[in-house]
Design a protein around this motif. Structure first.
Motif, PDB file in Angstrom:
ATOM      1  N   GLY A 110      38.957  46.858  36.402  1.00 29.99           N
ATOM      2  CA  GLY A 110      39.815  46.041  35.541  1.00 29.99           C
ATOM      3  C   GLY A 110      40.712  45.087  36.304  1.00 29.99           C
ATOM      4  N   LEU A 111      40.439  44.942  37.596  1.00 29.89           N
ATOM      5  CA  LEU A 111      41.196  43.999  38.417  1.00 29.89           C
ATOM      6  C   LEU A 111      40.259  42.873  38.861  1.00 29.89           C
ATOM      7  CD1 LEU A 111      42.825  46.854  40.436  1.00 29.89           C
ATOM      8  CD2 LEU A 111      44.225  45.133  39.301  1.00 29.89           C
ATOM      9  N   PHE A 142      44.544  38.035  33.171  1.00 30.45           N
ATOM     10  CA  PHE A 142      43.779  38.801  34.174  1.00 30.45           C
ATOM     11  C   PHE A 142      44.739  39.697  34.965  1.00 30.45           C
ATOM     12  CE2 PHE A 142      40.815  35.177  33.729  1.00 30.45           C
ATOM     13  CZ  PHE A 142      39.592  35.832  33.727  1.00 30.45           C
ATOM     14  N   ASN A 143      44.192  40.669  35.675  1.00 28.51           N
ATOM     15  CA  ASN A 143      44.958  41.445  36.647  1.00 28.51           C
ATOM     16  C   ASN A 143      44.465  41.094  38.053  1.00 28.51           C
ATOM     17  OD1 ASN A 143      46.479  42.992  34.736  1.00 28.51           O
ATOM     18  ND2 ASN A 143      44.674  44.270  34.407  1.00 28.51           N
ATOM     19  N   PRO A 144      44.929  39.964  38.598  1.00 28.78           N
ATOM     20  CA  PRO A 144      44.446  39.546  39.917  1.00 28.78           C
ATOM     21  C   PRO A 144      44.912  40.495  41.020  1.00 28.78           C
ATOM     22  CG  PRO A 144      46.298  38.197  39.257  1.00 28.78           C
ATOM     23  CD  PRO A 144      45.973  39.071  38.077  1.00 28.78           C
ATOM     24  N   TYR A 145      44.099  40.602  42.066  1.00 28.66           N
ATOM     25  CA  TYR A 145      44.378  41.522  43.176  1.00 28.66           C
ATOM     26  C   TYR A 145      43.982  40.800  44.466  1.00 28.66           C
ATOM     27  CZ  TYR A 145      44.273  46.025  45.733  1.00 28.66           C
ATOM     28  OH  TYR A 145      44.500  47.066  46.598  1.00 28.66           O
ATOM     29  N   VAL A 146      44.974  40.329  45.199  1.00 23.74           N
ATOM     30  CA  VAL A 146      44.657  39.553  46.413  1.00 23.74           C
ATOM     31  C   VAL A 146      43.946  40.428  47.438  1.00 23.74           C
ATOM     32  CG1 VAL A 146      46.959  39.918  47.409  1.00 23.74           C
ATOM     33  CG2 VAL A 146      45.558  38.012  48.204  1.00 23.74           C
ATOM     34  N   PHE A 171      47.055  35.594  36.512  1.00 27.00           N
ATOM     35  CA  PHE A 171      47.960  36.571  35.894  1.00 27.00           C
ATOM     36  C   PHE A 171      48.448  36.084  34.530  1.00 27.00           C
ATOM     37  CE2 PHE A 171      51.930  38.840  35.208  1.00 27.00           C
ATOM     38  CZ  PHE A 171      51.506  40.139  35.429  1.00 27.00           C
ATOM     39  N   ILE A 194      37.197  47.542  43.127  1.00 24.87           N
ATOM     40  CA  ILE A 194      38.412  46.950  42.552  1.00 24.87           C
ATOM     41  C   ILE A 194      38.032  46.121  41.325  1.00 24.87           C
ATOM     42  CG2 ILE A 194      40.234  45.229  42.982  1.00 24.87           C
ATOM     43  CD1 ILE A 194      40.249  46.296  45.944  1.00 24.87           C
ATOM     44  N   LEU A 200      46.804  33.149  42.085  1.00 24.89           N
ATOM     45  CA  LEU A 200      47.122  34.483  41.539  1.00 24.89           C
ATOM     46  C   LEU A 200      47.930  34.344  40.248  1.00 24.89           C
ATOM     47  CD1 LEU A 200      48.224  36.394  44.802  1.00 24.89           C
ATOM     48  CD2 LEU A 200      46.184  36.906  43.443  1.00 24.89           C
TER      49      LEU A 200
END
Lengths: 245, 245
Positions: free
Chosen positions: B125-126, B93-97, B89, B121, B85
């Motif tokens: 943009g994630l 990027f906009n990581p999203y677990v 980041f 998601i 992550l």
């Protein structure tokens, strides 16, 4: 079974972003190790998730929030959760992370069989640990689900013996300036000026507690800076704090 | 949309427990930043979850495994996931677990609406990031769900344009000793002696790839040590690696 909420103010330093009170966390967790009953842990966001959600203006209302903000809030909660998981692990518990996204569906409705799974995990020698988080909702919206709200959601299905809110204060005050403690919340009115520990302040916290109490679950508010009081509450010994039953 | 699996061998040093190849991860993630399409990331367990699951003799078969082992595997995956992550980041990027426990029910069945949520998601943009993990099954059992298996589960519902397995090797070999690369997997037989990157070896990996290919999704195996090849595969340029279409 006991559900315990570690408030954001007791596990982090709310005055300073992204700082944990590691010593405080460890002392509470060590005390919890003496509890013989099964426990489920929920923790708040404090100077991690809570801090960033304020910064990015994110609330409990499902909306299209900034993607970068969503990512930062979520990542910061992974970070804080890891610290909590480690504290439990080092103390001899077998922590098992169970994010809120596991047990809430895309419409914001709790998934009962997933919550019952949490109960089974707790009965298997593991300690399920969940936390307030940013969640996804259909139609590309997201929202903040607070740790306090999770307490109510879980209590409805798990029906614990006790629900304990661990605060950075002695309990709920009827007069915050004078730190006048309410021993039994049932008939007294909390001072809404009380420093809030959560998403939505002390009113929302008390509201969640009242919902839990109507399920015939005893609710305690205790000061995490005096971990012995947590044990006293669990053992039904006279303790300093606020009770709702 | 592209689903990309970062194999355990490319993100960690399998020879040494609990070590990441941070430089390698960063170089791959930086290269992925040039991709204009939406992506979903899955990563393996390598010298974290995979290492501990072998140590505690935990497999894909649902059974009552040791609670301490379950906790260690799960915590180690939180640790490795945090590193991934962070890498995403830091690269912008906009990581999203999105843990596998989100989209698999207590009977081991994928929850379609949760998987479709992952697609939404990604479109917002994630970058959803999931990983191989120990999951809970009803009757107090648990099991290992590999990152490779997750690739198939997601592909069935998300129907990506491409599925890419990033390995620590050039691709799939027909002769491992001679490193004889298979360019098109469709008719050739992989050498099962090939160093495996996953839960269950190269046979299981190829089996997952074949299941994905039957969904009309192009599958690539590429060497993560040469990140340009990932981009070539995505851009449909002649590349060194294994293709299954």
């Amino acid at each position: 079974m006991i559900i315990i909420k570690l408030g954001g103010s007791i596990i982090t330093n709310k005055q300073k972003s992204l700082t944990v009170k590691l010593n405080r966390i460890n002392k509470i967790v060590e005390k919890l190790k003496t509890v013989k009953e099964e426990i489920i842990i929920i923790h708040g966001g404090g100077s991690f998730g809570h801090y960033w959600s304020l910064k990015y203006n994110m609330h409990t209302k499902p909306m299209k929030y900034n993607s970068h903000g969503i990512s930062i809030v979520k990542n910061s909660m992974v970070e804080l959760n890891k610290i909590i998981l480690n504290a439990f692990f080092k103390t001899g518990f077998n922590p098992y992370v169970f994010p809120a996204s596991n047990f809430i569906n895309v419409h914001g409705i709790p998934i009962i069989e997933k919550i019952l799974e949490m109960k089974e995990i707790s009965k298997s020698g593991l300690v399920p640990i969940s936390y307030g988080d940013v969640l996804w909702r259909y139609k590309r919206r997201s929202y903040i689900l607070s740790g306090d709200r999770i307490m109510t959601i879980l209590s409805k299905i798990i029906k614990p013996r006790l629900a304990i809110f661990i605060l950075n204060e002695d309990g709920i005050y009827s007069n915050f300036a004078k730190k006048k403690l309410i021993y039994k919340l049932n008939n007294e009115k909390p001072d809404i000026k009380m420093i809030n520990d959560s998403t939505g302040g002390i009113e929302r916290k008390c509201n969640e507690a009242k919902q839990i109490q109507t399920l015939n679950v005893k609710v305690f508010f205790v000061n995490g800076n005096k971990p012995n009081r947590i044990i006293d509450a669990i053992n039904n010994v006279r303790f300093v704090g606020t009770l709702l039953e």
